[in-house]
Design a protein around this motif. Sequence first.
Motif, mmCIF file in Angstrom:
data_model
loop_
_atom_site.group_PDB
_atom_site.id
_atom_site.type_symbol
_atom_site.label_atom_id
_atom_site.label_comp_id
_atom_site.label_asym_id
_atom_site.label_seq_id
_atom_site.Cartn_x
_atom_site.Cartn_y
_atom_site.Cartn_z
ATOM 1 N N SER A 172 0.667 -1.356 0.027
ATOM 2 C CA SER A 172 -0.013 0.007 -0.016
ATOM 3 C C SER A 172 0.979 1.199 -0.118
ATOM 4 C CB SER A 172 -0.801 -0.085 1.250
ATOM 5 O OG SER A 172 -1.545 1.049 1.463
ATOM 6 N N ASN A 173 0.403 2.340 -0.783
ATOM 7 C CA ASN A 173 1.118 3.479 -0.808
ATOM 8 C C ASN A 173 2.614 3.421 -1.155
ATOM 9 O OD1 ASN A 173 -0.496 5.834 -0.211
ATOM 10 N ND2 ASN A 173 -1.146 4.215 1.203
ATOM 11 N N GLY A 174 3.054 2.265 -1.966
ATOM 12 C CA GLY A 174 4.437 2.221 -2.336
ATOM 13 C C GLY A 174 5.295 1.683 -1.209
ATOM 14 N N TRP A 175 4.948 1.203 0.070
ATOM 15 C CA TRP A 175 5.715 1.009 1.146
ATOM 16 C C TRP A 175 6.064 -0.577 1.001
ATOM 17 C CZ3 TRP A 175 8.422 4.385 4.379
ATOM 18 C CH2 TRP A 175 8.192 5.585 4.092
ATOM 19 N N LEU A 176 7.271 -0.824 0.869
ATOM 20 C CA LEU A 176 7.814 -2.125 0.922
ATOM 21 C C LEU A 176 9.089 -2.156 1.668
ATOM 22 C CD1 LEU A 176 6.888 -5.241 0.193
ATOM 23 C CD2 LEU A 176 8.667 -4.848 -1.832
ATOM 24 N N GLN A 177 9.957 -1.188 1.644
ATOM 25 C CA GLN A 177 11.202 -1.232 2.116
ATOM 26 C C GLN A 177 11.356 -0.568 3.452
ATOM 27 O OE1 GLN A 177 9.917 0.588 -0.272
ATOM 28 N NE2 GLN A 177 10.911 2.624 -0.440
ATOM 29 N N ILE A 178 10.355 -0.394 4.054
ATOM 30 C CA ILE A 178 10.534 0.194 5.553
ATOM 31 C C ILE A 178 9.571 -0.672 6.475
ATOM 32 C CG2 ILE A 178 10.356 2.251 6.931
ATOM 33 C CD1 ILE A 178 12.273 2.663 5.008
ATOM 34 N N LYS A 179 10.240 -1.024 7.382
ATOM 35 C CA LYS A 179 9.683 -1.918 8.695
ATOM 36 C C LYS A 179 9.034 -0.928 9.290
ATOM 37 C CE LYS A 179 10.249 -5.889 11.414
ATOM 38 N NZ LYS A 179 11.344 -6.882 12.088
ATOM 39 N N ILE A 180 7.466 -1.104 9.428
ATOM 40 C CA ILE A 180 6.737 -0.286 10.513
ATOM 41 C C ILE A 180 6.461 -1.279 11.612
ATOM 42 C CG2 ILE A 180 4.755 0.941 10.766
ATOM 43 C CD1 ILE A 180 4.683 1.427 7.804
ATOM 44 N N HIS A 181 6.738 -0.992 12.812
ATOM 45 C CA HIS A 181 6.681 -1.873 14.004
ATOM 46 C C HIS A 181 5.089 -1.411 14.450
ATOM 47 C CE1 HIS A 181 10.618 -3.083 14.573
ATOM 48 N NE2 HIS A 181 11.055 -1.570 14.372
ATOM 49 N N LEU A 182 4.429 -2.909 14.537
ATOM 50 C CA LEU A 182 2.893 -2.434 14.858
ATOM 51 C C LEU A 182 2.743 -3.292 16.116
ATOM 52 C CD1 LEU A 182 1.685 -3.570 11.338
ATOM 53 C CD2 LEU A 182 1.661 -1.063 12.349
ATOM 54 N N PRO A 183 1.607 -3.003 16.829
ATOM 55 C CA PRO A 183 1.184 -3.702 18.081
ATOM 56 C C PRO A 183 0.956 -5.238 17.718
ATOM 57 C CG PRO A 183 0.097 -1.944 17.914
ATOM 58 C CD PRO A 183 0.846 -2.012 16.464
ATOM 59 N N SER A 184 1.130 -6.227 18.653
ATOM 60 C CA SER A 184 0.803 -7.530 18.433
ATOM 61 C C SER A 184 -0.731 -7.732 18.047
ATOM 62 C CB SER A 184 1.129 -8.460 19.643
ATOM 63 O OG SER A 184 0.507 -9.665 19.578
ATOM 64 N N VAL A 185 -1.053 -8.609 17.118
ATOM 65 C CA VAL A 185 -2.155 -8.932 16.671
ATOM 66 C C VAL A 185 -2.990 -10.249 17.063
ATOM 67 C CG1 VAL A 185 -2.119 -7.613 14.505
ATOM 68 C CG2 VAL A 185 -1.350 -10.211 14.340
ATOM 69 N N ASP A 186 -2.085 -10.826 18.108
ATOM 70 C CA ASP A 186 -2.540 -12.077 18.735
ATOM 71 C C ASP A 186 -3.813 -11.910 19.342
ATOM 72 O OD1 ASP A 186 -0.137 -12.889 17.737
ATOM 73 O OD2 ASP A 186 0.762 -13.777 19.812
ATOM 74 N N TYR A 187 -4.131 -11.032 20.293
ATOM 75 C CA TYR A 187 -5.490 -10.811 20.804
ATOM 76 C C TYR A 187 -6.319 -10.588 19.849
ATOM 77 C CZ TYR A 187 -8.927 -9.328 23.959
ATOM 78 O OH TYR A 187 -10.147 -8.818 24.607
ATOM 79 N N LEU A 188 -6.237 -9.916 18.902
ATOM 80 C CA LEU A 188 -7.097 -9.405 17.786
ATOM 81 C C LEU A 188 -7.602 -10.467 16.993
ATOM 82 C CD1 LEU A 188 -8.545 -7.177 15.969
ATOM 83 C CD2 LEU A 188 -6.445 -7.220 14.660
ATOM 84 N N LEU A 189 -6.682 -11.466 16.820
ATOM 85 C CA LEU A 189 -7.137 -12.749 15.832
ATOM 86 C C LEU A 189 -7.394 -14.012 16.743
ATOM 87 C CD1 LEU A 189 -4.106 -12.338 13.393
ATOM 88 C CD2 LEU A 189 -6.394 -11.412 13.255
ATOM 89 N N GLY A 190 -7.361 -13.868 18.066
ATOM 90 C CA GLY A 190 -7.716 -14.941 18.937
ATOM 91 C C GLY A 190 -6.774 -16.111 18.871
ATOM 92 N N LEU A 191 -5.146 -15.496 18.571
ATOM 93 C CA LEU A 191 -4.088 -16.923 18.534
ATOM 94 C C LEU A 191 -3.801 -17.065 19.974
ATOM 95 C CD1 LEU A 191 -1.857 -15.325 15.550
ATOM 96 C CD2 LEU A 191 -3.093 -17.742 15.850
#
Length: 435
Positions: A104-123
């Motif tokens: 999205s928006n041309g972004w592949l080369q920069i790593k964006i740190h995101l919150p864990s998705v474990d709780y969101l996905l029920g993992l």
Amino acid sequence: MAKRRKSLADQVPTEIFWSIFNKLSFIDLLQAKAVCSSWNLAAEEFVSKMPWLMLPSKKEVEEGDGAFVNNNGYNGFFNLCENRVYNLKTTPMEFRESCCIGSSNGWLQIKIHLPSVDYLLGLKKMERNEDGEYELDYLKKNQRFFFKVCGKQQVRECFIQKAILSGKPDCNENFGVVLLCNNREEIAYHQRGYNSWTVIDVSHPPYRDIICHKNHLYALSDNNSIEVWDLGGRDYVGRIVNKSDIVLPFPDKSHTKGNSLRGFGTSKFYLVESCDDLLLIVRFIGDYVDFDGTLLTEWDLLTETCTQPKICPYRTCFFHVYKLDFDELKWVEVESLNDRALFLGGNQSVSVSVQSFPNCETNSIYFTDDCWEKMEEDYNYGGHDTGIYNIKDESFKPIYEFSSDKIQPPPCWIIPSAMLESQLGQCVASLPGCN
């Protein structure tokens, strides 16, 4: 105060720059940009922002037997302007272990740190074995599920169907990340500066596609309505509070066509921003399509004289294009894209002007395989449904061909940033354990 002495490169006339840079390859342009500030500025306009096709290793795809593809990784980038593949000298671990869930928006080369998705996905648990297959333990609607073995695309299909950015991080400090997740039933939003995901209040799940358009998030529902959230309207914890619904009749042409082909295939839907318009693309995919384009049913694959079923993979058969009339609240058919081309798939769908890109075909739809629910049904095919569709004559042609119909991971569109240099990093959002 003494004036800075101009370098020899600074003294080259602009028109000479243009005549030279217009003939350079992408890599040569990157090298030219490093010479001096004036060359960097001049070459910037020539660095293509046309979507590239991110590809798995051709050797791994064509030498594999289709049964063990979960360890395959992305290895190269196909530049449509040059009709040339750029292969990575070494494949980053993220590319080998990743399951790409969006560009999205041309972004592949920069790593964006995101919150864990474990709780969101029920993992509860996700473990990967040496064959690249996963063991899953997760909760879904208060029920607990266990999968002993599944592939990367099955993990993707189940948990996160699409990830997009609300804006370009390089020029927008208030950008966010939006996920279409949990079998398309939920939409989650992470605003930069906050440390958690917010599940957006939705009314008409499941959703067919999402897109950010003019600082609003649009979600196309299965009931053909569109829910709209104002990304600027957030409360103190980052939740989106302003929402509206647009109820639209489904286009008669696509409705009639879909009914006539019922039992032969399925439809997929995409939202695309093009020249400030919001487009709806309807893509019909035949469940079984012969090499001559004939639509078949499952029973057609078996004959009295043949003990082995005929192999006919799913393939895209046609597209319909519509524009949203915000005043009349209806979809209006678009018979021609004029000088535009559309790029559809697992990425955020995009529209480009063909005047800016040599070798890009006008009035065409470039598409990749994002039929996740079918991708791992058969060892013989999956990830193969890519091509170029001409809207005027309804013809198809290939983009990049493999000798195998089992292509994993499936090709994915990206738009390289003008600041792309020699190192390529990883996707903007990822699943835990499979990136």
